[in-house]
Design an enzyme around this catalytic site. Structure first.
Site, mmCIF file in Angstrom:
data_model
loop_
_atom_site.group_PDB
_atom_site.id
_atom_site.type_symbol
_atom_site.label_atom_id
_atom_site.label_comp_id
_atom_site.label_asym_id
_atom_site.label_seq_id
_atom_site.Cartn_x
_atom_site.Cartn_y
_atom_site.Cartn_z
ATOM 1 N N LYS A 92 -4.013 7.683 6.606
ATOM 2 C CA LYS A 92 -5.063 6.676 6.420
ATOM 3 C C LYS A 92 -6.013 6.594 7.626
ATOM 4 O O LYS A 92 -5.692 7.089 8.715
ATOM 5 C CB LYS A 92 -4.406 5.313 6.164
ATOM 6 C CG LYS A 92 -3.698 5.224 4.826
ATOM 7 C CD LYS A 92 -3.222 3.806 4.567
ATOM 8 C CE LYS A 92 -2.625 3.652 3.199
ATOM 9 N NZ LYS A 92 -2.255 2.241 2.924
ATOM 10 N N TYR A 113 -6.726 3.437 -6.267
ATOM 11 C CA TYR A 113 -6.147 2.099 -6.169
ATOM 12 C C TYR A 113 -6.413 1.244 -7.415
ATOM 13 O O TYR A 113 -6.376 0.013 -7.330
ATOM 14 C CB TYR A 113 -6.665 1.407 -4.909
ATOM 15 C CG TYR A 113 -6.034 1.946 -3.630
ATOM 16 C CD1 TYR A 113 -4.657 2.038 -3.500
ATOM 17 C CD2 TYR A 113 -6.819 2.358 -2.557
ATOM 18 C CE1 TYR A 113 -4.065 2.519 -2.345
ATOM 19 C CE2 TYR A 113 -6.233 2.842 -1.384
ATOM 20 C CZ TYR A 113 -4.851 2.918 -1.297
ATOM 21 O OH TYR A 113 -4.263 3.387 -0.143
ATOM 22 N N ASN A 139 -1.478 0.579 7.452
ATOM 23 C CA ASN A 139 -0.075 0.995 7.546
ATOM 24 C C ASN A 139 0.104 2.519 7.585
ATOM 25 O O ASN A 139 1.062 3.062 7.047
ATOM 26 C CB ASN A 139 0.745 0.355 6.419
ATOM 27 C CG ASN A 139 0.218 0.721 5.036
ATOM 28 O OD1 ASN A 139 -0.803 1.388 4.921
ATOM 29 N ND2 ASN A 139 0.919 0.299 3.999
ATOM 30 N N HIS A 186 -0.114 6.663 3.090
ATOM 31 C CA HIS A 186 0.155 6.309 1.690
ATOM 32 C C HIS A 186 0.924 7.452 1.050
ATOM 33 O O HIS A 186 0.661 8.615 1.357
ATOM 34 C CB HIS A 186 -1.161 6.110 0.929
ATOM 35 C CG HIS A 186 -1.002 6.115 -0.564
ATOM 36 N ND1 HIS A 186 -0.712 4.979 -1.285
ATOM 37 C CD2 HIS A 186 -1.054 7.127 -1.477
ATOM 38 C CE1 HIS A 186 -0.609 5.292 -2.574
ATOM 39 N NE2 HIS A 186 -0.814 6.593 -2.716
ATOM 40 N N GLU A 243 -2.471 10.903 -8.868
ATOM 41 C CA GLU A 243 -3.162 10.808 -7.578
ATOM 42 C C GLU A 243 -3.538 12.198 -7.046
ATOM 43 O O GLU A 243 -4.629 12.386 -6.501
ATOM 44 C CB GLU A 243 -2.278 10.034 -6.593
ATOM 45 C CG GLU A 243 -2.146 8.574 -7.010
ATOM 46 C CD GLU A 243 -1.167 7.748 -6.174
ATOM 47 O OE1 GLU A 243 -0.614 8.264 -5.187
ATOM 48 O OE2 GLU A 243 -0.961 6.575 -6.535
HETATM 49 P P1 CMP Z 1 -0.487 1.925 -0.041
HETATM 50 O O1 CMP Z 1 0.805 2.643 -0.029
HETATM 51 O O2 CMP Z 1 -1.700 2.698 0.351
HETATM 52 O O3 CMP Z 1 -0.731 1.312 -1.502
HETATM 53 C C1 CMP Z 1 -1.570 0.206 -1.719
HETATM 54 C C2 CMP Z 1 -1.954 -0.455 -0.452
HETATM 55 O O4 CMP Z 1 -2.398 -1.777 -0.565
HETATM 56 C C3 CMP Z 1 -0.728 -0.566 0.429
HETATM 57 O O5 CMP Z 1 -0.365 0.691 0.917
HETATM 58 C C4 CMP Z 1 -1.179 -1.566 1.473
HETATM 59 O O6 CMP Z 1 -1.848 -0.938 2.544
HETATM 60 C C5 CMP Z 1 -2.156 -2.405 0.678
HETATM 61 N N1 CMP Z 1 -1.604 -3.727 0.426
HETATM 62 C C6 CMP Z 1 -0.562 -4.024 -0.355
HETATM 63 N N2 CMP Z 1 -0.372 -5.360 -0.362
HETATM 64 C C7 CMP Z 1 -1.299 -5.897 0.453
HETATM 65 C C8 CMP Z 1 -1.611 -7.218 0.843
HETATM 66 N N3 CMP Z 1 -0.913 -8.265 0.410
HETATM 67 N N4 CMP Z 1 -2.641 -7.399 1.698
HETATM 68 C C9 CMP Z 1 -3.345 -6.333 2.132
HETATM 69 N N5 CMP Z 1 -3.100 -5.050 1.789
HETATM 70 C C10 CMP Z 1 -2.084 -4.844 0.953
#
Ligand code: CMP
Length: 149
Positions: free
Chosen positions: A10, A50, A113, A116, A127
């Site tokens: 990311k 997403y 984070n 993904h 995806e």
């Molecule tokens: P990812 O694995 O990329 O899949 C969806 C993403 O949404 C997830 O990682 C997080 O980075 C993001 N995400 C999920 N829940 C929240 C939340 N409550 N607030 C902000 N970001 C979120």
């Protein structure tokens, strides 16, 4: 069973100089990178990736973040790779992710984070198809294939 999954390094990892660290975790685990590209994600690609979060309150911020800097998109192959990669990367909320996982070691954030990875084989296929065609994916053998997995 040999599977393929979609993984994305990311924007937070890119701007923090963590591409090598994150890729290294996957390679050292014994997983095979069969597709890799650095892109600036289009709005259409982000909305598609997403789509499941479209109604969530964080959707706009999520798309904004994922388009704030380049990402590295990966196709990763291996035995039960969907499950293995999810274990290697750790819980979505990096505050909860265990030490030793990618997120547990490199982040404290739920949104920024690091990485993904697809959460099911069905989503992996969907995806992967957003970013790769079959002809983009490489065929080769890792020399350590019989030693690591
Ligand atoms: P990812 O694995 O990329 O899949 C969806 C993403 O949404 C997830 O990682 C997080 O980075 C993001 N995400 C999920 N829940 C929240 C939340 N409550 N607030 C902000 N970001 C979120």
């Amino acid at each position: 069973m040999i599977e393929r999954t979609f993984v994305m390094i990311k924007p937070d990892s890119i701007v923090r100089g963590l591409i090598g660290e994150v890729l290294g975790r996957l390679e050292k685990k014994g997983l095979k990178i069969v597709g890799m590209r650095m892109i600036h994600m289009s709005e259409a690609q982000a909305n598609n990736l997403y789509a499941v979060h479209l109604e969530k309150p964080f959707f706009k911020d999520l798309v904004g973040f994922i388009r704030s800097a380049p990402v590295v998109v990966l196709a990763v192959e291996g035995e039960s790779v969907v499950t293995v990669v999810r274990r290697v990367i750790g819980a979505t909320d990096a505050k909860e992710a265990l030490p030793g996982t990618v997120r547990g070691d490199l982040s404290c954030s739920k949104s920024m984070n690091v990485i993904h990875a697809s959460d099911s084989l069905e989503n992996a296929q969907k995806e992967l198809s957003i970013f790769f065609t079959d002809s983009d994916l490489m065929k080769y053998s890792r020399l350590d294939a019989n030693w690591v997995c």
